[in-house]
Design a protein around this motif. Sequence first.
Motif, short mmCIF file in Angstrom:
data_model
loop_
_atom_site.label_atom_id
_atom_site.label_comp_id
_atom_site.label_asym_id
_atom_site.label_seq_id
_atom_site.Cartn_x
_atom_site.Cartn_y
_atom_site.Cartn_z
N THR A 238 -14.20 -1.43 -2.52
CA THR A 238 -12.84 -1.03 -2.12
C THR A 238 -12.46 -1.65 -0.79
O THR A 238 -13.21 -1.61 0.17
N TYR A 239 -11.26 -2.20 -0.78
CA TYR A 239 -10.75 -2.92 0.37
C TYR A 239 -10.02 -2.04 1.38
O TYR A 239 -9.33 -1.10 1.02
N MET B 71 -3.79 -5.54 -3.15
CA MET B 71 -4.29 -4.18 -2.95
C MET B 71 -4.42 -3.48 -4.30
O MET B 71 -5.47 -2.91 -4.61
N ALA C 45 -1.42 -2.53 3.89
CA ALA C 45 -1.07 -2.60 2.46
C ALA C 45 -0.75 -1.24 1.87
O ALA C 45 -1.25 -0.86 0.82
N LEU C 46 0.11 -0.49 2.55
CA LEU C 46 0.61 0.76 1.98
C LEU C 46 1.91 0.47 1.26
O LEU C 46 2.69 -0.38 1.70
N LEU C 47 2.16 1.16 0.15
CA LEU C 47 3.45 1.01 -0.51
C LEU C 47 4.50 1.75 0.30
O LEU C 47 4.43 2.96 0.45
N PRO C 48 5.50 1.03 0.84
CA PRO C 48 6.45 1.68 1.74
C PRO C 48 7.33 2.71 1.03
O PRO C 48 7.92 3.56 1.68
N PHE D 124 -7.29 -3.27 4.29
CA PHE D 124 -6.64 -4.52 4.70
C PHE D 124 -6.18 -4.44 6.15
O PHE D 124 -5.86 -3.37 6.67
N THR E 57 0.27 -9.04 -0.57
CA THR E 57 -0.88 -8.23 -0.19
C THR E 57 -0.84 -6.88 -0.91
O THR E 57 -1.89 -6.31 -1.19
N LEU E 58 0.37 -6.39 -1.23
CA LEU E 58 0.43 -5.13 -1.97
C LEU E 58 -0.13 -5.32 -3.38
O LEU E 58 -0.81 -4.44 -3.90
N ASP F 149 -3.37 -5.50 7.35
CA ASP F 149 -1.98 -5.05 7.48
C ASP F 149 -1.72 -3.79 6.65
O ASP F 149 -0.61 -3.55 6.21
N ARG G 60 -7.10 6.47 1.66
CA ARG G 60 -6.94 5.97 0.29
C ARG G 60 -8.24 5.37 -0.23
O ARG G 60 -8.62 5.58 -1.38
N ALA G 61 -8.93 4.62 0.66
CA ALA G 61 -10.20 4.03 0.25
C ALA G 61 -11.23 5.12 -0.03
O ALA G 61 -11.98 5.06 -1.01
N SER H 135 -7.34 -4.81 -6.12
CA SER H 135 -8.65 -4.45 -5.56
C SER H 135 -8.99 -2.99 -5.88
O SER H 135 -10.15 -2.64 -5.95
N PHE H 136 -7.97 -2.17 -6.12
CA PHE H 136 -8.26 -0.79 -6.51
C PHE H 136 -8.37 -0.65 -8.03
O PHE H 136 -8.39 0.46 -8.55
N ASP I 2 5.75 -8.39 -1.56
CA ASP I 2 4.60 -8.64 -0.70
C ASP I 2 3.32 -8.83 -1.52
O ASP I 2 2.89 -7.92 -2.23
N TRP J 140 13.25 4.19 1.78
CA TRP J 140 11.98 3.84 2.41
C TRP J 140 12.11 2.60 3.29
O TRP J 140 11.20 2.29 4.05
N LEU K 217 -12.10 -10.60 -5.75
CA LEU K 217 -10.72 -11.08 -5.85
C LEU K 217 -10.67 -12.59 -6.03
O LEU K 217 -9.65 -13.15 -6.38
#
Lengths: 255, 266
Positions: A74-75, B169, A81-84, A77, B165-166, A79, A142-143, B172-173, B163, B264, A51
């Motif tokens: 693969t990270y 993320m 880092a899920l998509l809400p 995190f 960090t999203l 916090d 997910r990872a 990184s994927f 955000d 959400w 990154l």
Amino acid sequence: MDIRLDGITHSYDSFEVLRDISLDIPSGQIVCIVGPSGCGKSTLLRFIGGLERPSVGRVLQLGEPPEGCLNPLTYIFQDFALLPWRSVEGNISLVLEDHGIRGTGAREIIDSVLTRTKLSDFAKALPKQLSGGMKQRVAIARALAVNPAVMLMDEPLSALDSQTRELLMDDLVDLWTRQPFTAVYVTHNLAEAVRLGHRVVVLSRRPGQIREVVDIERPLAERGFGDADLDAAQQHLWTLMREEARAADAELINV
Amino acid sequence: MSDPTLGKAVTFKGGGFAPRPRRWVGFVVFVSLILIAEWGTRAGWISALTLPRPSDVLDTFRQLYDSGLLAKHLGPSLSRLLVGAAIGASVGISVGVLIGLFSYIRSGLVPLVAAIFPIPKIALLPLFVIWFGIGEGSKYALIAFGTFTPTVVATYGAVDNVDRTLIRMGQSFGLSWWSIVRKIVLPGAMPGILSGLRISLAIAIILLVAAEMLGAEFGIGAYILEAGSLYDLERLFAGVAILSILGVVMSALIGLIERRMLNWRT
Ligand SMILES: Nc1ncnc2c1ncn2[C@@H]1O[C@H](COP(=O)(O)OP(=O)(O)O)[C@@H](O)[C@H]1O
Ligand SMILES: [Mg+2]
């Protein structure tokens, strides 16, 4: 697939963060990186994950990633880092969609990783409905879904309370015992390091340099509370870190 | 242990700062204002020149409806509003996303948008007539232009607030750039974009009247202007009430979309 860090030095502008880090991350092992806060642990992990680029030195990938590996590095995190706005399974399918995995193929992978992380009952839940520990298990699922060669974990348990942390450590040990994975695990918590690490790398305060590398021989599954050798290892790590942490804490922050 | 009956209850200091929807309150406010106006005009302490009698306005409205003129006025107005606002909002959202994502576009366009924002778009109406003709074109353009600027500002603010960090993320994927924009940036910016849209659509309704000042035979704006120039207060108010209802409907529509799309949010 192994990872080799070759003489990594890094500065943000004239602000040196890491100095001459060389390290091997052998496949199938968990390497823990500990160090006082601000010593460049997260920065180092970002280099490994591609990154960011270090000012000097290289991160090398030795050998090919295993068959069926969608995202070698693969990270996970701190916090989550899920998509809400996506459900648990939606968050997992997110990382599969770009590889053209949809429909039954995706279904199989999602079901398998949810089973491995004991989340099968929550496939349709939104992140806001989950506790912190469950969110992090979704992030782990997910990872796992992209079948990584190396998992990069940046203080994955630091946002959780101590009971949840214990439970998740057990889960990680279970996962590793059933199917060993390679991981770089950054933490400032020494108990986590001696519980999960095959090898613990101690960094000095900024600029981060390797102070010592401690190998812990006892198999992960046999580690428990009050093991004398683990306690000794943790004690040793703390003596290494105490001075660094104190000095790092007393430093003026000029940013 | 001391006697619990002697204790004094701790003073409650919490509560408040958490508005919750109370549907009927808004309705009660409307109805009581109208009733006061009705009472005042009937009792005579509001003169007929100050304010028309609500019941007369309602009557005018009914006549408008019965004569079929309502549909004749509302049809063109709605289509102007829809086309103009759709163009303005979609271009605004696209440009806002681009400003949010690219440094050069940002540095180039943010000052431009700031320069355009405070111009009263009505002042540019003659220009639009020259550019797009006296017909529908200039009306679409005026409404589109008016909705464009607030949408841009709201959108790039919303993109800035996604955000990071999203996004890291997603990177990184190994998600593609387009996937990150579509699946992370846009949904993440949606709350801000929708609340911007609320303002933009209200501005679109304001500009509708302005657009219909010029060469429009039919349209709510034309109807209001005609009534205004004749000092026909009943018809003026009937027209204004239609605009208000339009505004309430728009706002309710966005509220509905928000509840659907943003469930959400915590
Ligand atoms: N993008 C950046 N730009 C400038 N300085 C940074 C940046 N990222 C981190 N730093 C600085 O580098 C140092 C190390 O940060 P970090 O790697 O996050 O430490 P750790 O994770 O060990 O607490 C900190 O002093 C931080 O302020
Ligand atoms: Mg960190």
